[in-house]
Design an enzyme around this catalytic site. Sequence first.
Site, PDB file in Angstrom:
ATOM      1  N   GLU A 133       0.816  -1.215   0.000  1.00  0.00           N
ATOM      2  CA  GLU A 133       0.000   0.000   0.000  1.00  0.00           C
ATOM      3  C   GLU A 133       0.850   1.265   0.000  1.00  0.00           C
ATOM      4  O   GLU A 133       0.513   2.246  -0.675  1.00  0.00           O
ATOM      5  CB  GLU A 133      -0.903  -0.019   1.233  1.00  0.00           C
ATOM      6  N   ASP A 134       1.968   1.266   0.744  1.00  0.00           N
ATOM      7  CA  ASP A 134       2.709   2.507   0.981  1.00  0.00           C
ATOM      8  C   ASP A 134       4.115   2.537   0.403  1.00  0.00           C
ATOM      9  O   ASP A 134       4.806   3.544   0.553  1.00  0.00           O
ATOM     10  CB  ASP A 134       2.803   2.770   2.493  1.00  0.00           C
ATOM     11  N   ASP A 194      -4.229  -3.988  13.531  1.00  0.00           N
ATOM     12  CA  ASP A 194      -3.813  -2.718  12.926  1.00  0.00           C
ATOM     13  C   ASP A 194      -4.639  -1.563  13.487  1.00  0.00           C
ATOM     14  O   ASP A 194      -4.104  -0.520  13.866  1.00  0.00           O
ATOM     15  CB  ASP A 194      -3.980  -2.821  11.411  1.00  0.00           C
TER      16      ASP A 194
END
Length: 725
Positions: A133-134, A194
């Site tokens: 994702e990052d 998370d």
Amino acid sequence: MSADNAVDAAPAPDDEGRRRGLRRIDLRRLGRAALLGPGGREWGLPAGGRGQRVPDAIEHLAKVHRLRHPGVGAAGIETLRRAYLLAESSHRGQMRKSGEPYITHPLAVTLILAELGAETTTLTASLLHDTVEDTEVTLDQVREEFGEEVCYLVDGVTKLERVDYGAAAEPETFRKMLVATGSDVRVMSIKLADRLHNMRTLGVMRPDKQARIAKVTRDVLIPLAERLGVQALKSELEDLVFAILHPEEYARTRAMIRANSVRPDPLAAVADAVRAVLREAGIAAEVAIRPRHTVSVHRVLLKRGADELGGCEFGRILVLVAEDADCYAVLGELHTCFIPVIAEFKDFIAAPKFNLYQSLHTAVADEEGRIAEVLVRTRQMHRVAEAGVIALGNPHTVDEPPQAADGERVDPTQPGWLSRLLEWQRDAPDPDTFWTALRADLAQDREVTVFSAHGGDTTGTIRLPAGASCVDAAYALHGEAGHACVGARVNGRLAPLRSKLRDGDIVQILLDETGASGPSADWLEHVRTPAARIAVTRWLELHPVPPADEEPAARAERPAYSADTAAEDEPVAVTDLAGAAVRLARCCTPVPPDEVTGFVIRGGTVAVHREECPTAVRMIGAGREPVPVRWRGGRPAGAGFRATLLAEALGRPRLLADLTEAIAGQGVGIVSASVEPPQEHRVRHTYTVELPDAEALPSLMRAMRSVPGVYDVYRAQRAMAAARR
């Protein structure tokens, strides 16, 4: 998945001793350790560059993992080390808003899961959960280095881009995660851990963003944690959300807990007495005091309706034994040697909750009258109660799960409620519809089990949310064929479709085989399941029903007249529009001498309404032009006037008989009648009557008011107007 916040809130002084959730991670120490590699040197710096060795962060993770899984070998630890190295190198240079290195977040999430007993594959995916994702890491790279399972878990928790989905990104991300969870519940385990770490470190966010994240956590993540049985995560998430959304109540509750912590704990004396009883009975057991978390204390306060709680109400006694049979042996000793509070007894071992939870609940009073709640369970039950599906390990390493008689999955890692959720989400392509239905579905925190029947034989079981009706059962059993539902038998007797089903009910759905029947808009008032609500709503949208005031003149119950054709002695409403038929609106049933107005509807017919009719007011507000109408005098041969009257009265025997007798005594015919369920000893009767002439209405209403117990009689329009305001 990424969180921009980073600072851990310092726990209250008494938190560590009373917390039953997960141990918090010191992010300042962890952030420094995360930058260090094997051999005690910083990544990218020569050995000895700092002059002080700091333990490698992966060593702490490995230690916790080995503690929970003693059989983990060198290969498993090496996999975690490689995942950590990839995550650290990928996130290097990224910082959280607090200034901490970003790697502290995936490492903290992984440590949460390790403490709950997650296996190696879950921990590996957790370390990598933000890389795709990052960072520049791709799913293909994850698959190549760590295998298909880890790749699936990482993909499942990867958020969809807001650039591509706009405002729908959040609901569609949750849809994606739930679909992935349907194949592997470990996806949601990572998401819950998370969110817990993000909630722990939410302090650097703006207050409005904190509130938005907390509300989504409350409405979606906490119910999911409850359904997956991960109580350790759920309880801490509840406390964190409570602190953000209700800070004043949170502060008061925390102050109450702190004040109680400095006083002698009466539960300790009861626990000592329980230990002595079990020791004398020869039952090997661990007895401990289990403090309530903040939200639990607040709930007890609300339940008691009090400002303060007794000392025994701040916690419960937990008894852990080896075998199921020992649980009942402990229960027998407790109920023999103490005074049991029978109303508090619940057996969740014989009948487990739908989220895997098993335990015996009871409450006992000692010789001094101190009442303590007691939980009795095995050590395995306790592990599952705390960690839920996480404690069950890898779902792909177990044999094929057995099937119940109705096809419901018995495998707790693929629960039936999730299967049903995945089914109805396919029928909700619109993100807003899905998001609303998901929150409503997750708000149902209890289930009932009912049995389906056909021809007198029981054919299977259905699990429905508490409060579900026969309509919900129809769609659960027959899918879209439930549109043809015309009735139901519950426990062998005909029952209204709105009837709420209870545990153990036997329900038989009656269908119209001709297919001529369809759902009613009233069904939406009774359904509780998203599947039924979506199906009914979609059918009603495809089959719109014209409003009563716009139905074709051919369907009118009374003949239509115009000013040109009406006989001189016919008392009808007439209009000056040449050739226009006139009909009296059924929504307000006007009769002379009511003040009336008219509107042209389909077919050129003029519908006559009372001037105060909400339908007439609404049409004028929408720009519809009213048409002048007036009454004609005289009385038509064989014709009458219909009116709807409501009678409000105090409930008593023979009230219905006395009212119908009063109406008949006025020479008025009853077309239809209905009685609403009593509310606080008051009832409302609704009668549609056929009047011989308009002048009979006032005398009829006076006669009805004279019936003992009746305190008001009025035209239906007043109730309609009040309901629409």
